[in-house]
Write a protein that holds these residues in place. Structure first.
Motif, PDB file in Angstrom:
ATOM      1  N   TYR A   9     -12.897  -2.636   7.556  1.00  0.00           N
ATOM      2  CA  TYR A   9     -11.566  -3.094   8.019  1.00  0.00           C
ATOM      3  C   TYR A   9     -10.801  -4.078   7.184  1.00  0.00           C
ATOM      4  CZ  TYR A   9     -13.926  -3.060  12.631  1.00  0.00           C
ATOM      5  OH  TYR A   9     -14.568  -2.833  13.994  1.00  0.00           O
ATOM      6  N   VAL A  10      -9.373  -3.592   7.503  1.00  0.00           N
ATOM      7  CA  VAL A  10      -8.177  -4.455   6.700  1.00  0.00           C
ATOM      8  C   VAL A  10      -7.134  -5.014   7.690  1.00  0.00           C
ATOM      9  CG1 VAL A  10      -8.394  -2.525   5.119  1.00  0.00           C
ATOM     10  CG2 VAL A  10      -6.813  -2.238   6.885  1.00  0.00           C
ATOM     11  N   GLN A  11      -6.506  -6.191   7.199  1.00  0.00           N
ATOM     12  CA  GLN A  11      -5.689  -6.659   7.992  1.00  0.00           C
ATOM     13  C   GLN A  11      -4.435  -6.156   8.262  1.00  0.00           C
ATOM     14  OE1 GLN A  11      -5.989  -9.868   9.797  1.00  0.00           O
ATOM     15  NE2 GLN A  11      -8.095 -10.137   8.931  1.00  0.00           N
ATOM     16  N   ASP A  12      -3.900  -5.278   6.976  1.00  0.00           N
ATOM     17  CA  ASP A  12      -2.625  -4.751   6.926  1.00  0.00           C
ATOM     18  C   ASP A  12      -2.956  -3.369   6.509  1.00  0.00           C
ATOM     19  OD1 ASP A  12      -0.122  -3.628   6.405  1.00  0.00           O
ATOM     20  OD2 ASP A  12       0.483  -5.538   5.724  1.00  0.00           O
ATOM     21  N   LEU A  13      -3.027  -2.618   7.750  1.00  0.00           N
ATOM     22  CA  LEU A  13      -3.367  -1.022   7.940  1.00  0.00           C
ATOM     23  C   LEU A  13      -2.619  -0.329   6.984  1.00  0.00           C
ATOM     24  CD1 LEU A  13      -5.613   0.753   9.019  1.00  0.00           C
ATOM     25  CD2 LEU A  13      -4.097   1.190  10.978  1.00  0.00           C
ATOM     26  N   GLU A  14      -1.053  -0.564   7.226  1.00  0.00           N
ATOM     27  CA  GLU A  14      -0.171   0.455   6.771  1.00  0.00           C
ATOM     28  C   GLU A  14      -0.015   0.157   5.225  1.00  0.00           C
ATOM     29  OE1 GLU A  14       1.109   2.897   8.157  1.00  0.00           O
ATOM     30  OE2 GLU A  14       0.423   2.281  10.183  1.00  0.00           O
ATOM     31  N   LYS A  15      -0.104  -1.123   4.809  1.00  0.00           N
ATOM     32  CA  LYS A  15      -0.190  -1.649   3.297  1.00  0.00           C
ATOM     33  C   LYS A  15      -1.285  -1.068   2.755  1.00  0.00           C
ATOM     34  CE  LYS A  15       0.847  -5.362   0.427  1.00  0.00           C
ATOM     35  NZ  LYS A  15       1.127  -6.800   0.312  1.00  0.00           N
ATOM     36  N   SER A  16      -2.637  -0.926   3.325  1.00  0.00           N
ATOM     37  CA  SER A  16      -3.744  -0.502   2.582  1.00  0.00           C
ATOM     38  C   SER A  16      -3.786   1.124   2.458  1.00  0.00           C
ATOM     39  CB  SER A  16      -4.941  -1.087   3.468  1.00  0.00           C
ATOM     40  OG  SER A  16      -5.178  -2.282   3.556  1.00  0.00           O
ATOM     41  N   ARG A  17      -3.358   1.690   3.364  1.00  0.00           N
ATOM     42  CA  ARG A  17      -2.991   3.037   3.564  1.00  0.00           C
ATOM     43  C   ARG A  17      -2.099   3.569   2.144  1.00  0.00           C
ATOM     44  NH1 ARG A  17       0.931   6.538   4.989  1.00  0.00           N
ATOM     45  NH2 ARG A  17       1.899   4.703   6.341  1.00  0.00           N
ATOM     46  N   HIS A  18      -0.926   2.819   2.228  1.00  0.00           N
ATOM     47  CA  HIS A  18      -0.066   2.946   1.128  1.00  0.00           C
ATOM     48  C   HIS A  18      -0.712   2.768  -0.355  1.00  0.00           C
ATOM     49  CE1 HIS A  18       3.923   3.196  -0.808  1.00  0.00           C
ATOM     50  NE2 HIS A  18       3.625   2.231  -1.424  1.00  0.00           N
ATOM     51  N   PHE A  19      -1.456   1.662  -0.229  1.00  0.00           N
ATOM     52  CA  PHE A  19      -2.170   1.708  -1.483  1.00  0.00           C
ATOM     53  C   PHE A  19      -3.073   2.628  -2.167  1.00  0.00           C
ATOM     54  CE2 PHE A  19      -5.981   0.149  -4.038  1.00  0.00           C
ATOM     55  CZ  PHE A  19      -5.455  -0.572  -4.928  1.00  0.00           C
ATOM     56  N   TYR A  20      -3.802   3.338  -1.354  1.00  0.00           N
ATOM     57  CA  TYR A  20      -4.656   4.588  -1.668  1.00  0.00           C
ATOM     58  C   TYR A  20      -4.022   5.742  -1.684  1.00  0.00           C
ATOM     59  CZ  TYR A  20      -8.438   1.040  -1.191  1.00  0.00           C
ATOM     60  OH  TYR A  20      -9.257  -0.015  -1.222  1.00  0.00           O
ATOM     61  N   GLU A  21      -2.995   5.782  -1.028  1.00  0.00           N
ATOM     62  CA  GLU A  21      -2.183   6.973  -1.242  1.00  0.00           C
ATOM     63  C   GLU A  21      -1.459   6.960  -2.550  1.00  0.00           C
ATOM     64  OE1 GLU A  21      -0.858   8.436   3.203  1.00  0.00           O
ATOM     65  OE2 GLU A  21       0.306   6.800   2.436  1.00  0.00           O
ATOM     66  N   THR A  22      -1.010   5.939  -2.858  1.00  0.00           N
ATOM     67  CA  THR A  22       0.136   5.641  -4.016  1.00  0.00           C
ATOM     68  C   THR A  22      -0.867   5.669  -5.185  1.00  0.00           C
ATOM     69  OG1 THR A  22       1.706   4.180  -2.869  1.00  0.00           O
ATOM     70  CG2 THR A  22       1.723   4.276  -5.050  1.00  0.00           C
ATOM     71  N   TYR A  23      -1.844   4.840  -5.465  1.00  0.00           N
ATOM     72  CA  TYR A  23      -2.647   4.726  -6.750  1.00  0.00           C
ATOM     73  C   TYR A  23      -3.744   5.775  -6.900  1.00  0.00           C
ATOM     74  CZ  TYR A  23       0.449   0.769  -6.809  1.00  0.00           C
ATOM     75  OH  TYR A  23       1.449  -0.150  -6.979  1.00  0.00           O
ATOM     76  N   PHE A  24      -4.247   6.418  -5.613  1.00  0.00           N
ATOM     77  CA  PHE A  24      -5.558   7.080  -5.917  1.00  0.00           C
ATOM     78  C   PHE A  24      -5.418   8.555  -5.015  1.00  0.00           C
ATOM     79  CE2 PHE A  24      -6.882   2.871  -6.363  1.00  0.00           C
ATOM     80  CZ  PHE A  24      -7.407   2.819  -7.596  1.00  0.00           C
ATOM     81  N   ASN A  25      -4.088   8.944  -4.677  1.00  0.00           N
ATOM     82  CA  ASN A  25      -3.643   9.947  -4.261  1.00  0.00           C
ATOM     83  C   ASN A  25      -4.451  10.524  -3.152  1.00  0.00           C
ATOM     84  OD1 ASN A  25      -2.107  10.763  -6.588  1.00  0.00           O
ATOM     85  ND2 ASN A  25      -3.791  11.129  -7.953  1.00  0.00           N
ATOM     86  N   ALA A  26      -4.684   9.567  -2.372  1.00  0.00           N
ATOM     87  CA  ALA A  26      -5.343   9.741  -0.974  1.00  0.00           C
ATOM     88  C   ALA A  26      -4.417  10.825   0.057  1.00  0.00           C
ATOM     89  CB  ALA A  26      -5.857   8.616  -0.409  1.00  0.00           C
TER      90      ALA A  26
END
Length: 127
Positions: A9-26
């Motif tokens: 679970y995360v508080q900020d779904l969009e920010k968390s998605r962006h984090f993993y896409e940006t730094y870990f190529n998800a």
């Protein structure tokens, strides 16, 4: 047998998605939203085939932010080399994320660093 996926679970779904896409190529699927329950999710797939489900619901409560509690402790990403550990760690720190250790060789022989993501989850970056 293999683990199908890990979910959090995360508080900020969009920010968390962006984090993993940006730094870990998800790569993310299209957001799922259950109107009745308020649940929203993304499944993120990494190049290794591992999958992380990010979930959000209205009225989530916060866990205690102590880093040393029972339960899951961190997500670990292998980036392939010491140089890549160093580069990604520096990039994350320069982008404002908190580094809690490393890069260093641990007592059990791993070369790693550990940072906190936007939700205060420990992310280990290793060879």
């Amino acid at each position: 047998m293999k683990i199908s996926h890990i979910a959090m679970y995360v508080q900020d779904l969009e920010k968390s998605r962006h984090f993993y896409e940006t730094y870990f190529n998800a790569t993310s699927n299209k957001k799922y939203h259950n109107i009745k329950s308020g649940l929203e999710t993304y499944f993120l797939t990494f190049t290794s085939g591992a999958t992380l489900e990010l979930m959000h619901r209205p009225n989530l409560t916060h866990k205690h932010l102590d880093l040393h509690v029972t339960g899951f402790t961190h997500l670990a990403f292998s980036v392939g080399s010491k140089e890549k550990v160093d580069t990604l760690t520096t990039r994350l720190v320069n982008d404002g994320y908190t580094k809690i250790s490393g890069p260093r060789i641990t007592g059990d022989g791993y070369y790693e660093s550990c940072i906190l993501d936007n939700e205060h989850n420990q992310i280990e970056i290793t060879v």
